[in-house]
Design a protein around this motif. Structure first.
Motif, PDB file in Angstrom:
ATOM      1  N   LYS A  25       0.861  -1.189   0.000  1.00 45.73           N
ATOM      2  CA  LYS A  25       0.000   0.000   0.000  1.00 45.73           C
ATOM      3  C   LYS A  25       0.892   1.232   0.000  1.00 45.73           C
ATOM      4  N   ASP A  26       0.381   2.337  -0.543  1.00 46.42           N
ATOM      5  CA  ASP A  26       1.136   3.588  -0.493  1.00 46.42           C
ATOM      6  C   ASP A  26       0.796   4.343   0.791  1.00 46.42           C
ATOM      7  N   ALA A  27       1.340   5.532   0.947  1.00 45.94           N
ATOM      8  CA  ALA A  27       1.166   6.318   2.176  1.00 45.94           C
ATOM      9  C   ALA A  27      -0.292   6.689   2.436  1.00 45.94           C
ATOM     10  N   GLN A  28      -1.117   6.719   1.392  1.00 46.77           N
ATOM     11  CA  GLN A  28      -2.541   7.040   1.545  1.00 46.77           C
ATOM     12  C   GLN A  28      -3.397   5.789   1.719  1.00 46.77           C
ATOM     13  N   GLY A  29      -2.758   4.612   1.760  1.00 48.07           N
ATOM     14  CA  GLY A  29      -3.486   3.360   1.926  1.00 48.07           C
ATOM     15  C   GLY A  29      -4.009   2.771   0.631  1.00 48.07           C
ATOM     16  N   GLU A  46       3.674   1.168   8.982  1.00 55.58           N
ATOM     17  CA  GLU A  46       2.833   2.284   9.411  1.00 55.58           C
ATOM     18  C   GLU A  46       3.095   3.493   8.526  1.00 55.58           C
ATOM     19  N   ALA A  47       2.035   3.935   7.840  1.00 61.19           N
ATOM     20  CA  ALA A  47       2.116   5.097   6.954  1.00 61.19           C
ATOM     21  C   ALA A  47       2.208   6.355   7.818  1.00 61.19           C
ATOM     22  N   PRO A  48       2.692   7.458   7.297  1.00 62.74           N
ATOM     23  CA  PRO A  48       3.007   7.668   5.884  1.00 62.74           C
ATOM     24  C   PRO A  48       4.460   7.374   5.513  1.00 62.74           C
ATOM     25  N   GLU A  49       5.375   7.237   6.486  1.00 60.42           N
ATOM     26  CA  GLU A  49       6.797   7.100   6.144  1.00 60.42           C
ATOM     27  C   GLU A  49       7.308   5.670   6.168  1.00 60.42           C
ATOM     28  N   ILE A  85       7.893   4.864  -0.280  1.00 60.74           N
ATOM     29  CA  ILE A  85       6.611   5.262  -0.864  1.00 60.74           C
ATOM     30  C   ILE A  85       5.549   4.165  -0.855  1.00 60.74           C
TER      31      ILE A  85
END
Length: 187
Positions: free
Chosen positions: A50-54, A94-97, A179
Motif C-alpha cells: 500500500k502507499d502512504a494514503q493506503g 505504518e504510513a506515511p513514512e 513510498i
C-alpha cells in the motif's frame, strides 16, 4: 532497461547450475512424454503493498528455491521511473513514512549494495523500472536468502523507495523515502 541495470540484474541472479535430484523417481506418464515433473512448491510469503494514503499498489511473492528465493511482483499506481525495492527487517508498515519497517533485512551484517566489496544485504534487490502508466512486473532471484528467515518473531516487509538504489551507498543505496510497504505473510 539500461546496460547498467542489465548488468546489475545479471550479477544479482547469477547462480551455479542446479543439479537434478537423481534419487527422485519420475512419474511414468511424464517420463514417457520426455518432460520432467514440476518441482515441489517451496515455502512462500506474500506482501500486499500500500502507499502512504493506503491505496493498493500490488503484491510481491517470495518462494523458496534450492539456492535462494524467487521474488515476483506485479505493482501499479507508482510514479514512473526507477525505484529501489528492498526487503526490510521488520514486518510493520505504518504510513506515511513506513519507518516501522526498520532497515534492510541484513542478518549477516554486511554493507549495502552489490557494488560494495563488503556487501550485499540479503534484502537488497534490483531496481524497478516503472512505466509511464505506473505499472511494473518483475521476477528476481535473491541468492542465499531463505523464506524461513523472513518469518522470524518480528517478520519482514517489502518496501518501494522514491528513488533508485545506487547499489553502493551504505546503508540504503541513497534510495530516498519509502513510498510503499507491505508485510510479508506466510502463504
Amino acid at each position: 532497461m539500461t546496460i547498467r541495470a542489465l548488468l546489475i540484474a545479471a550479477a544479482l541472479t547469477t547462480t551455479p547450475a542446479l543439479a537434478q535430484d537423481a534419487g527422485t523417481p519420475a512419474d511414468a506418464g511424464t517420463a514417457a512424454a520426455g518432460t520432467k515433473p514440476a518441482p515441489k512448491k517451496g515455502d512462500t510469503v506474500k506482501a500486499t503493498l500500500k502507499d502512504a494514503q493506503g491505496k493498493d499498489v500490488g503484491e510481491v511473492t517470495m518462494e523458496q528455491a534450492p539456492m535462494g528465493v524467487l521474488v515476483k511482483g506485479s505493482l501499479m499506481n507508482l510514479p514512473a521511473g526507477e525505484h529501489a525495492i528492498h526487503i526490510h527487517e521488520t514486518g510493520k508498515c505504518e504510513a506515511p513514512e513506513f519507518k516501522t519497517a526498520g532497515g534492510h533485512f541484513n542478518p549477516t551484517k554486511k554493507q549495502h549494495g552489490v557494488l560494495s566489496p563488503k556487501g550485499k544485504h540479503d534484502g537488497d534487490l534490483p531496481n524497478l523500472h516503472v512505466a509511464q502508466d505506473g505499472k511494473v512486473q518483475f521476477d528476481f532471484f535473491a541468492h542465499g536468502l531463505k523464506v524461513k528467515s523472513l518469518l522470524d518473531k518480528d517478520g519482514a516487509a517489502v518496501v518501494v523507495h522514491a528513488k533508485l538504489d545506487d547499489y553502493h551507498s551504505d546503508p540504503t543505496g541513497d534510495a530516498g523515502g519509502r513510498i510503499a510497504c507491505g508485510v510479508a505473510e506466510k502463504q
